[in-house]
Design a protein around this motif. Structure first.
Motif, PDB file in Angstrom:
ATOM      1  N   PHE A 264      26.215  18.559  -8.939  1.00  0.00           N
ATOM      2  CA  PHE A 264      27.406  19.054  -9.627  1.00  0.00           C
ATOM      3  C   PHE A 264      27.123  20.221 -10.569  1.00  0.00           C
ATOM      4  O   PHE A 264      27.965  21.091 -10.746  1.00  0.00           O
TER       5      PHE A 264
ATOM      6  N   GLU B 142      27.180  25.338 -10.445  1.00  0.00           N
ATOM      7  CA  GLU B 142      27.961  26.012 -11.484  1.00  0.00           C
ATOM      8  C   GLU B 142      27.110  27.024 -12.244  1.00  0.00           C
ATOM      9  O   GLU B 142      27.629  27.950 -12.860  1.00  0.00           O
TER      10      GLU B 142
ATOM     11  N   LYS C  94      28.104  24.842  -2.309  1.00  0.00           N
ATOM     12  CA  LYS C  94      29.075  23.744  -2.312  1.00  0.00           C
ATOM     13  C   LYS C  94      29.655  23.517  -0.928  1.00  0.00           C
ATOM     14  O   LYS C  94      30.060  22.426  -0.585  1.00  0.00           O
TER      15      LYS C  94
ATOM     16  N   ILE D 135      24.665   7.210  -3.213  1.00  0.00           N
ATOM     17  CA  ILE D 135      26.117   6.981  -3.162  1.00  0.00           C
ATOM     18  C   ILE D 135      26.784   7.710  -4.316  1.00  0.00           C
ATOM     19  O   ILE D 135      27.956   8.027  -4.243  1.00  0.00           O
TER      20      ILE D 135
ATOM     21  N   GLY E  48      28.197  10.717  -3.035  1.00  0.00           N
ATOM     22  CA  GLY E  48      29.057  10.597  -1.860  1.00  0.00           C
ATOM     23  C   GLY E  48      28.342  10.474  -0.537  1.00  0.00           C
ATOM     24  O   GLY E  48      28.919  10.741   0.504  1.00  0.00           O
TER      25      GLY E  48
ATOM     26  N   ARG F  85      29.301  -1.241   0.272  1.00  0.00           N
ATOM     27  CA  ARG F  85      30.359  -1.171  -0.736  1.00  0.00           C
ATOM     28  C   ARG F  85      31.709  -0.905  -0.098  1.00  0.00           C
ATOM     29  O   ARG F  85      32.710  -1.519  -0.459  1.00  0.00           O
ATOM     30  N   SER F  86      31.748   0.028   0.861  1.00  0.00           N
ATOM     31  CA  SER F  86      33.004   0.315   1.555  1.00  0.00           C
ATOM     32  C   SER F  86      33.513  -0.938   2.245  1.00  0.00           C
ATOM     33  O   SER F  86      34.690  -1.259   2.198  1.00  0.00           O
TER      34      SER F  86
ATOM     35  N   ALA G 163      35.521   6.346  -1.594  1.00  0.00           N
ATOM     36  CA  ALA G 163      34.979   5.452  -0.567  1.00  0.00           C
ATOM     37  C   ALA G 163      35.561   4.049  -0.725  1.00  0.00           C
ATOM     38  O   ALA G 163      35.717   3.564  -1.839  1.00  0.00           O
TER      39      ALA G 163
ATOM     40  N   PRO H 267      33.440  11.198   1.231  1.00  0.00           N
ATOM     41  CA  PRO H 267      33.760  10.076   0.349  1.00  0.00           C
ATOM     42  C   PRO H 267      33.128  10.286  -1.019  1.00  0.00           C
ATOM     43  O   PRO H 267      32.014  10.802  -1.117  1.00  0.00           O
ATOM     44  N   ALA H 268      33.842   9.909  -2.064  1.00  0.00           N
ATOM     45  CA  ALA H 268      33.275   9.961  -3.410  1.00  0.00           C
ATOM     46  C   ALA H 268      33.103   8.545  -3.916  1.00  0.00           C
ATOM     47  O   ALA H 268      33.752   7.631  -3.431  1.00  0.00           O
ATOM     48  N   LYS H 269      32.227   8.401  -4.912  1.00  0.00           N
ATOM     49  CA  LYS H 269      31.926   7.067  -5.430  1.00  0.00           C
ATOM     50  C   LYS H 269      33.124   6.489  -6.169  1.00  0.00           C
ATOM     51  O   LYS H 269      33.441   5.326  -6.016  1.00  0.00           O
TER      52      LYS H 269
ATOM     53  N   GLU I 161      34.929  11.033  -9.959  1.00  0.00           N
ATOM     54  CA  GLU I 161      34.028  11.931  -9.255  1.00  0.00           C
ATOM     55  C   GLU I 161      34.769  12.707  -8.173  1.00  0.00           C
ATOM     56  O   GLU I 161      34.522  13.905  -7.967  1.00  0.00           O
TER      57      GLU I 161
ATOM     58  N   LEU J 202      36.528  15.435  -9.789  1.00  0.00           N
ATOM     59  CA  LEU J 202      35.545  16.462 -10.174  1.00  0.00           C
ATOM     60  C   LEU J 202      35.244  17.388  -8.995  1.00  0.00           C
ATOM     61  O   LEU J 202      35.024  18.592  -9.169  1.00  0.00           O
ATOM     62  N   MET J 203      35.264  16.830  -7.779  1.00  0.00           N
ATOM     63  CA  MET J 203      34.973  17.646  -6.602  1.00  0.00           C
ATOM     64  C   MET J 203      36.054  18.707  -6.401  1.00  0.00           C
ATOM     65  O   MET J 203      35.766  19.810  -5.954  1.00  0.00           O
TER      66      MET J 203
ATOM     67  N   THR K 264      35.657  21.376  -9.256  1.00  0.00           N
ATOM     68  CA  THR K 264      34.566  22.327  -9.080  1.00  0.00           C
ATOM     69  C   THR K 264      34.641  23.034  -7.725  1.00  0.00           C
ATOM     70  O   THR K 264      33.665  23.640  -7.285  1.00  0.00           O
ATOM     71  N   ASP K 265      35.772  22.928  -7.020  1.00  0.00           N
ATOM     72  CA  ASP K 265      36.001  23.608  -5.739  1.00  0.00           C
ATOM     73  C   ASP K 265      35.091  23.138  -4.610  1.00  0.00           C
ATOM     74  O   ASP K 265      34.867  23.850  -3.643  1.00  0.00           O
ATOM     75  N   ARG K 266      34.529  21.961  -4.745  1.00  0.00           N
ATOM     76  CA  ARG K 266      33.727  21.432  -3.656  1.00  0.00           C
ATOM     77  C   ARG K 266      34.636  20.946  -2.531  1.00  0.00           C
ATOM     78  O   ARG K 266      34.269  20.906  -1.380  1.00  0.00           O
TER      79      ARG K 266
END
Lengths: 243, 303
Positions: free
Chosen positions: A86, A90, A101, A184, A187, A196-197, B156, B179-181, B185, B188-189, B192-194
């Motif tokens: 993250f 930046e 990204k 995880i 992502g 977890r999913s 996710a 998928p994000a946690k 988050e 946030l993606m 931040t343009d992800r």
């Protein structure tokens, strides 16, 4: 406990339309193995270079090796991955950041490289200790034979040191595999992520994590057995690892 | 644990026989009566349903509902004092903690669906939410079709990522789904343009936008990926006497108009800790549900 066990859940179709829940876990396992393997290759190569640097006569190389190890060893892996994923994009110029990204599979590459670097600091310390444990005479003898420093490392010091540190390297390898679970957080749906999913979709928590635990145990059993064979194969008679 | 419970039940049975006439309690109600305490599970960041305020005290729409249920339980058991214990849960821990008896009610934003009803029970629906996506105004998206070939994020393990995956196949979008946690988050993606868009329950998107650095930069799509799905307060399965009390309490709350009042407090007014206003007046579907409360997991039952 008021819990409804349902071991048949693994053979029920998963809601993502990619087969059943077991397929979901197995796809996670494959990703865990891929990430772990790539991270381990990076850790071994970078770690060996840095480890050697820490034992060289050059002050500059020593200092670099020291800084590298302290940088990667002193920050929690979770924080490192977060920073790489993250924060790093930046800090780069905008175009480079955007390129980074939008890389396909960014979480996979970030996880493999991030875990690789983290583990490389540990490999470096192991190797430094391995080289340090060799009798001083070995290097002197190599020099007396007319070998250059590179040749002395290549033909005398490293082959010995790597054999000595093979058992601790096995556990570092296992750690690398287990550390992929941290991915995880950026992502990557590896084994822990898929478990977890699965529990989020079906609410069958214990089945999901029991299966994940068993899969991790199986993988680790394979690694341990393979490394034992390797240890026996390269053992030097008379040394700790020798018969 | 099972042993302890059966011993407890045996003792209770003997006790009940010796005190003929006293109503025999089982399950959660008996437990609450015996211990004089009820345990509520809360979430730390499900704004405005269940989250921590600046005193680290759990507050929210679902918490208010749970406290009403607690009052009803207290009345039902004719207790002078009922201690309320609070226990934090996450999406990963809510089921184990419910199953092993740590919490009696989960007060949060848990979607009530048929698959989950195999494991737990839900009381009357307290909210309806559809899957939509949030995006930056500057990206100029409009409909779901605009997501073609774009990178889209979702959390996710949620029903939302499932719907997104289905839409991706059905509409041949060819979108890259990551998928994000967790929700923070995933947002946030987008920040931040992800990813260009984040697919989630619209109400959670609204609270994420309201809490972001520049709320004016974000838009929530008109297009939805699903029919509005119900949220419910979660309780243990196969505990009919307790569910009866809880259902009666929530039904009374919603039909009396007090439900609407609590709703307005959390969704149309400034809420702690930062004084955000979600500006989400009650939907016609939820209004209908409040008039005729139901615990159905089927989105078609809410019209």
């Amino acid at each position: 406990m008021n819990y409804h066990w349902n071991w048949g859940i693994f053979f029920e179709p998963n809601p993502m339309g990619t087969g059943n829940y077991l397929d979901m876990l197995l796809s996670g396992l494959v990703l865990t193995l891929k990430t772990g393997a790539l991270a381990w290759v990076i850790a071994l190569i970078t770690g060996s270079l840095v480890g050697v640097m820490r034992t060289l006569p050059s002050k500059g190389a020593n200092w670099f090796g020291f800084a590298y190890v302290e940088f990667f060893r002193n920050m929690p892996l979770l924080v490192q991955l977060f920073l790489w994923f993250f924060v790093l994009p930046e800090l780069l110029p905008k175009a480079a950041g955007t390129w980074l990204k939008q890389l396909p599979n960014a979480p996979f590459w970030t996880a493999a490289i991030g875990i690789g670097f983290f583990m490389s600091a540990r490999v470096a310390v192991q190797l430094q200790a391995g080289i340090g444990s060799l009798p001083r005479g070995q290097k002197m003898a190599a020099t007396a034979l007319g070998l250059t420093t590179v040749q002395a490392y290549r033909y005398v010091l490293l082959p010995m040191a790597f054999r000595i540190i093979l058992p601790p390297l096995t556990s570092e390898f296992l750690n690398t595999i287990k550390n992929t679970a941290v991915a995880i957080t950026i992502g990557l749906l590896e084994l822990t992520g898929q478990a977890r999913s699965m529990q989020e979709f079906s609410f069958q928590v214990f089945e999901a994590f029991t299966a994940a635990t068993i899969l991790y145990l199986l993988v680790n059993a394979v690694v341990v057995t393979a490394m034992r064979f390797l240890e026996r194969w390269v053992a030097i008679p008379g040394y700790i690892t020798g018969k | 644990m099972k042993h302890f419970r059966s011993i407890g039940l045996a003792l209770a049975a003997t006790f009940a026989v010796s005190q003929a006439g006293a109503q025999e309690l089982t399950g959660t109600l008996k437990n609450i009566k015996d211990t004089g305490a009820i345990t509520l599970g809360f979430r730390d960041s499900s704004i405005p349903f269940s989250y921590l305020d600046d005193n680290q005290k759990p507050v929210g729409f679902a918490m208010d509902i749970c406290y009403k249920i607690v009052d009803a339980v207290k009345k039902e058991l004719k207790l002078d004092k009922l201690e309320v214990k609070l226990n934090p849960v996450t999406s990963a821990t809510r089921i184990p903690l419910m199953a092993n008896g740590t919490i009696d009610l989960e007060c949060g934003s848990t979607t009530n669906n048929a698959e989950r009803q195999k494991q737990v029970a839900f009381t009357n629906t307290h909210f309806l939410t559809a899957s939509r996506y949030v995006f930056k105004k500057s990206s100029g998206l409009k409909s779901i079709d605009d997501l073609k070939g774009k990178t889209v994020v979702s959390t996710a393990g949620t029903t939302n990522i499932k719907q997104l995956t289905e839409a991706n196949v059905e509409k041949k979008l060819g979108a890259n789904i990551i998928p994000a946690k967790d929700h923070a988050e995933a947002f946030l993606m987008v920040e931040t343009d992800r990813a260009v868009a984040f697919v989630m329950d619209d109400i959670l998107l609204a609270s994420l936008v309201a809490g972001s650095k520049a709320p004016g930069d974000y838009v929530i799509s008109k297009d939805a990926f699903s029919k509005p799905e119900p949220y419910g307060i979660m309780l243990r399965k196969d505990d009919a006497p307790f569910k009866k009390v809880v259902d009666a309490a929530t039904a009374a709350l919603y039909t009396s108009g007090e439900g609407q009042k609590i709703y307005d407090k959390w969704f149309t007014q400034k809420i702690p800790p930062k004084g955000l206003n979600l500006n989400s007046p009650i939907s016609p579907e939820l209004k209908n549900e409040f008039a005729k409360p139901t615990d159905s997991p089927n989105p078609d039952d809410y019209k």
